[in-house]
Design an enzyme around this catalytic site. Structure first.
Site, mmCIF file in Angstrom:
data_model
loop_
_atom_site.group_PDB
_atom_site.id
_atom_site.type_symbol
_atom_site.label_atom_id
_atom_site.label_comp_id
_atom_site.label_asym_id
_atom_site.label_seq_id
_atom_site.Cartn_x
_atom_site.Cartn_y
_atom_site.Cartn_z
ATOM 1 N N ASP A 12 -18.832 26.750 -27.050
ATOM 2 C CA ASP A 12 -17.909 26.413 -25.959
ATOM 3 C C ASP A 12 -16.777 27.429 -25.799
ATOM 4 O O ASP A 12 -15.681 27.085 -25.355
ATOM 5 C CB ASP A 12 -17.296 25.007 -26.169
ATOM 6 N N LYS A 15 -18.759 31.149 -22.700
ATOM 7 C CA LYS A 15 -19.858 32.108 -22.496
ATOM 8 C C LYS A 15 -20.366 32.064 -21.061
ATOM 9 O O LYS A 15 -20.650 33.102 -20.456
ATOM 10 C CB LYS A 15 -21.022 31.781 -23.463
ATOM 11 N N GLY A 39 -23.942 23.681 -22.866
ATOM 12 C CA GLY A 39 -23.333 23.329 -21.584
ATOM 13 C C GLY A 39 -22.449 24.494 -21.199
ATOM 14 O O GLY A 39 -21.382 24.677 -21.789
ATOM 15 N N HIS A 40 -22.918 25.322 -20.295
ATOM 16 C CA HIS A 40 -22.184 26.533 -19.917
ATOM 17 C C HIS A 40 -21.574 26.322 -18.528
ATOM 18 O O HIS A 40 -22.296 26.243 -17.535
ATOM 19 C CB HIS A 40 -23.121 27.752 -19.946
ATOM 20 N N GLN A 219 -24.482 28.054 -28.064
ATOM 21 C CA GLN A 219 -23.758 27.681 -29.293
ATOM 22 C C GLN A 219 -22.891 28.876 -29.757
ATOM 23 O O GLN A 219 -22.464 29.654 -28.921
ATOM 24 C CB GLN A 219 -24.712 27.202 -30.394
HETATM 25 P P1 GDP Z 1 -19.599 27.769 -23.037
HETATM 26 O O1 GDP Z 1 -20.461 26.692 -23.588
HETATM 27 O O2 GDP Z 1 -19.291 28.824 -24.047
HETATM 28 O O3 GDP Z 1 -20.115 28.344 -21.759
HETATM 29 O O4 GDP Z 1 -18.191 27.075 -22.703
HETATM 30 P P2 GDP Z 1 -17.995 25.649 -21.960
HETATM 31 O O5 GDP Z 1 -18.344 25.790 -20.545
HETATM 32 O O6 GDP Z 1 -18.656 24.570 -22.737
HETATM 33 O O7 GDP Z 1 -16.442 25.444 -22.182
HETATM 34 C C1 GDP Z 1 -15.506 26.358 -21.691
HETATM 35 C C2 GDP Z 1 -14.567 25.635 -20.745
HETATM 36 O O8 GDP Z 1 -13.429 26.424 -20.506
HETATM 37 C C3 GDP Z 1 -15.182 25.403 -19.373
HETATM 38 O O9 GDP Z 1 -14.672 24.225 -18.827
HETATM 39 C C4 GDP Z 1 -14.690 26.600 -18.565
HETATM 40 O O10 GDP Z 1 -14.604 26.335 -17.176
HETATM 41 C C5 GDP Z 1 -13.327 26.783 -19.147
HETATM 42 N N1 GDP Z 1 -12.810 28.157 -19.143
HETATM 43 C C6 GDP Z 1 -13.466 29.318 -19.381
HETATM 44 N N2 GDP Z 1 -12.600 30.358 -19.407
HETATM 45 C C7 GDP Z 1 -11.375 29.840 -19.193
HETATM 46 C C8 GDP Z 1 -10.066 30.385 -19.133
HETATM 47 O O11 GDP Z 1 -9.843 31.573 -19.324
HETATM 48 N N3 GDP Z 1 -9.035 29.517 -18.907
HETATM 49 C C9 GDP Z 1 -9.228 28.188 -18.738
HETATM 50 N N4 GDP Z 1 -8.162 27.421 -18.533
HETATM 51 N N5 GDP Z 1 -10.457 27.630 -18.767
HETATM 52 C C10 GDP Z 1 -11.506 28.444 -19.013
HETATM 53 P P1 IMO Z 2 -22.640 25.764 -25.997
HETATM 54 O O1 IMO Z 2 -23.804 26.698 -25.717
HETATM 55 C C1 IMO Z 2 -20.569 23.412 -28.998
HETATM 56 C C2 IMO Z 2 -23.046 21.353 -31.962
HETATM 57 C C3 IMO Z 2 -23.104 19.848 -31.932
HETATM 58 C C4 IMO Z 2 -23.310 19.562 -33.404
HETATM 59 C C5 IMO Z 2 -24.219 20.701 -33.851
HETATM 60 C C6 IMO Z 2 -25.695 20.333 -33.880
HETATM 61 O O2 IMO Z 2 -22.198 24.972 -24.843
HETATM 62 O O3 IMO Z 2 -21.548 26.522 -26.698
HETATM 63 P P2 IMO Z 2 -27.545 19.943 -31.999
HETATM 64 O O4 IMO Z 2 -27.621 18.963 -30.882
HETATM 65 O O5 IMO Z 2 -27.609 21.362 -31.557
HETATM 66 O O6 IMO Z 2 -28.510 19.661 -33.103
HETATM 67 O O7 IMO Z 2 -26.084 19.715 -32.657
HETATM 68 O O8 IMO Z 2 -24.013 21.745 -32.925
HETATM 69 N N1 IMO Z 2 -23.396 22.017 -30.679
HETATM 70 C C7 IMO Z 2 -22.515 22.623 -29.889
HETATM 71 N N2 IMO Z 2 -21.170 22.713 -29.970
HETATM 72 N N3 IMO Z 2 -21.221 24.037 -28.000
HETATM 73 C C8 IMO Z 2 -22.563 23.976 -27.925
HETATM 74 O O9 IMO Z 2 -23.271 24.695 -27.029
HETATM 75 C C9 IMO Z 2 -23.266 23.207 -28.856
HETATM 76 N N4 IMO Z 2 -24.568 22.921 -29.052
HETATM 77 C C10 IMO Z 2 -24.643 22.192 -30.172
HETATM 78 O O10 IMO Z 2 -21.917 19.300 -31.444
HETATM 79 O O11 IMO Z 2 -22.102 19.716 -34.086
HETATM 80 MG MG MG Z 3 -20.454 24.619 -23.842
#
Ligand code: GDP
Ligand code: IMO
Ligand code: MG
Length: 433
Positions: A12, A15, A39-40, A219
């Site tokens: 999270d 990415k 979840g990107h 991840q």
């Molecule tokens: P990922 O799994 O690595 O793609 O990250 P996620 O989407 O799960 O979580 C990142 C969250 O931060 C999302 O809600 C993005 O919209 C948000 N985000 C990404 N870059 C920034 C930033 O520079 N500032 C803020 N405030 N939010 C950001």
């Molecule tokens: P993105 O790509 C954050 C975590 C789960 C749990 C562990 C194992 O959005 O960064 P799983 O269902 O994969 O067997 O769970 O990994 N986890 C993540 N945490 N971002 C993710 O993906 C994750 N995908 C799995 O919360 O701790």
């Molecule tokens: Mg994510």
């Protein structure tokens, strides 16, 4: 030149935003591991997209998106995502390619994931309950069902029978019938089939034709099955090694490695998080950073930037640079702490410990830096950042050991500082090397 973009922390990191931003510099975006546990999030003109299985490059017209053999594919989740994109005006069409060697997540993998978590009790991992672990278990046990297997119904039937039988043995009093599982797979086969290819061949041909690929990690390094905080990890290689095995390409195809790291730290699920803040400051980071899981909605655990963990990510992945995200979340803080090393008993550690038990007993040693009061949100030029924000970034670069080639100041594409003047140049097919 091709570029890998992967998580340098516990997932999270942002990415999705960074991959979407960089996609116009490439021809193909390829996911190499994980599944719909990812979840990107990508924001485009105020519209929010959450990509789970489909690479985050899909929002750009003309880009081919590849789901590699290292990914585990839940066909229903994939179709739901394709349909959702279509409702939002994004036509996946023939721009999606799925490896014939990717393993399938079947409905009973989800049940087994829940069951395993329940059996672990206090020692649960906190999985996303998407069936990721059980699907990879079947792959490693050499009984998995692959996308390509859908083309041979006779062999598939035997395989499904054997697998459901094996599953029934695992679950007390279970008499699951193999036939509905088989019928459902046959129904999925027809819809999946047009996307299925030998993606190793396709990617290598594309590279020979001079096309550029962005490898998208899911991840993060500290959730990697080998290098993460085992057993509190996911079941795949989220770190750089997964690119070669998960796509069938050689190591020299990876031209550069960009690690995405938040300007602080979060983790969702169980397992140690040395810089975790449980009080008011933790809530402050969660609220301003909107730190709730994109997939499960779970609140994320929040803490200060952990340079020991990121330095480990630099080592494991050979990172060239960081994309530092969510700087704006720190706006308005008086002081910002940064963890530079750990205290573990009487010892001071500067390297991330291999053992999760040892990591759990580590206390962070902090350096405190002054914050900034003027907002950074949406700033696009490094020189326009408040001086203390620039100092903060410079210090993170110093203690993490790599430059921050990108600084993200908001969730929209435009809220980004791309520092092409840095020691690491982000490749761009539009600019000849
Ligand atoms: P990922 O799994 O690595 O793609 O990250 P996620 O989407 O799960 O979580 C990142 C969250 O931060 C999302 O809600 C993005 O919209 C948000 N985000 C990404 N870059 C920034 C930033 O520079 N500032 C803020 N405030 N939010 C950001
Ligand atoms: P993105 O790509 C954050 C975590 C789960 C749990 C562990 C194992 O959005 O960064 P799983 O269902 O994969 O067997 O769970 O990994 N986890 C993540 N945490 N971002 C993710 O993906 C994750 N995908 C799995 O919360 O701790
Ligand atoms: Mg994510």
């Amino acid at each position: 030149m091709n570029l890998a973009v992967l998580g340098a922390q516990w997932g999270d990191e942002g990415k999705g935003k960074i991959v979407d931003l960089l996609t116009p510099r490439f021809d193909i975006v390829a996911r190499y591991q994980g599944g719909h546990n990812a979840g990107h999030t990508v924001f485009v003109n105020g519209t929010k997209f959450v990509l789970r299985l489909i690479p985050s490059g899909m929002l750009h017209p003309g880009i081919t998106c590849v789901i590699g053999n290292g990914v585990v594919v839940d066909p229903e989740a994939l179709f739901a995502e394709v349909d959702e994109l279509s409702r939002n005006g994004i036509d996946v069409g023939d721009r999606l390619v799925v490896s014939d060697k990717a393993h399938l997540i079947l409905p009973y993998h989800r049940d087994l994931d829940l069951l395993a978590e329940a059996r672990r009790g206090e020692r649960k991992i906190g999985t996303t309950s998407r069936g990721i672990g059980p699907a990879y278990e079947d792959k490693i046990a050499r009984r998995g069902i692959r996308v390509g297997d859908l083309a041979d119904p006779d062999a598939l039937e035997q395989n499904v029978r054997d697998n459901v039988l094996a599953r029934n043995r695992l679950v007390h009093d279970s008499t699951m019938d193999w036939k509905p599982v088989f019928d459902q797979l046959l129904a999925h086969a027809a819809r999946l089939q047009p996307w299925v290819r030998d993606i190793s061949l396709m990617l290598n041909d594309a590279m020979s034709d001079g096309r550029c690929i962005l490898f998208e990690g899911a991840q993060g390094t500290l959730l990697d099955i080998d290098h993460g905080t085992y057993p509190y990890v996911t079941s795949s290689n989220a770190s750089i090694g997964g690119v070669c095995t998960g796509l069938g390409i050689g190591p020299r195809a990876i031209g550069g490695v960009l690690g995405v790291a938040k300007a602080y730290t979060t983790r969702v699920g169980e397992g140690p998080l040395p810089t975790e803040l449980v009080g008011e400051m933790g809530n402050r980071l969660r609220d301003s950073g909107n730190e709730y899981g994109a997939v499960t909605g779970r609140p994320r655990r929040c803490g200060w930037y952990d340079a020991v963990a990121v330095r480990y990510g630099v080592r494991i992945n050979g990172l060239d640079a960081l994309a530092l995200t969510k700087l704006d979340v720190l706006d308005g803080l008086d002081r910002i702490d940064v963890c530079t090393s750990y205290r573990c008993g009487s010892r001071r550690l500067t390297e991330f410990p291999s053992d999760v038990g040892q990591l759990s007993s580590c206390e962070p040693i902090y350096e405190s830096l002054p914050g900034w009061s003027t907002p950074t949100r949406g700033i696009r030029r490094f020189s326009e950042l408040p001086e203390n924000a620039r100092r903060y970034i410079a210090r993170l670069e110093e203690i993490s050991g790599v430059p921050a080639a990108i600084v993200s100041t908001g969730s929209e594409r435009e809220h980004t500082i791309v520092r092409d003047d840095q020691r690491f140049q982000i490749p761009d097919r539009r600019v000849p090397a």
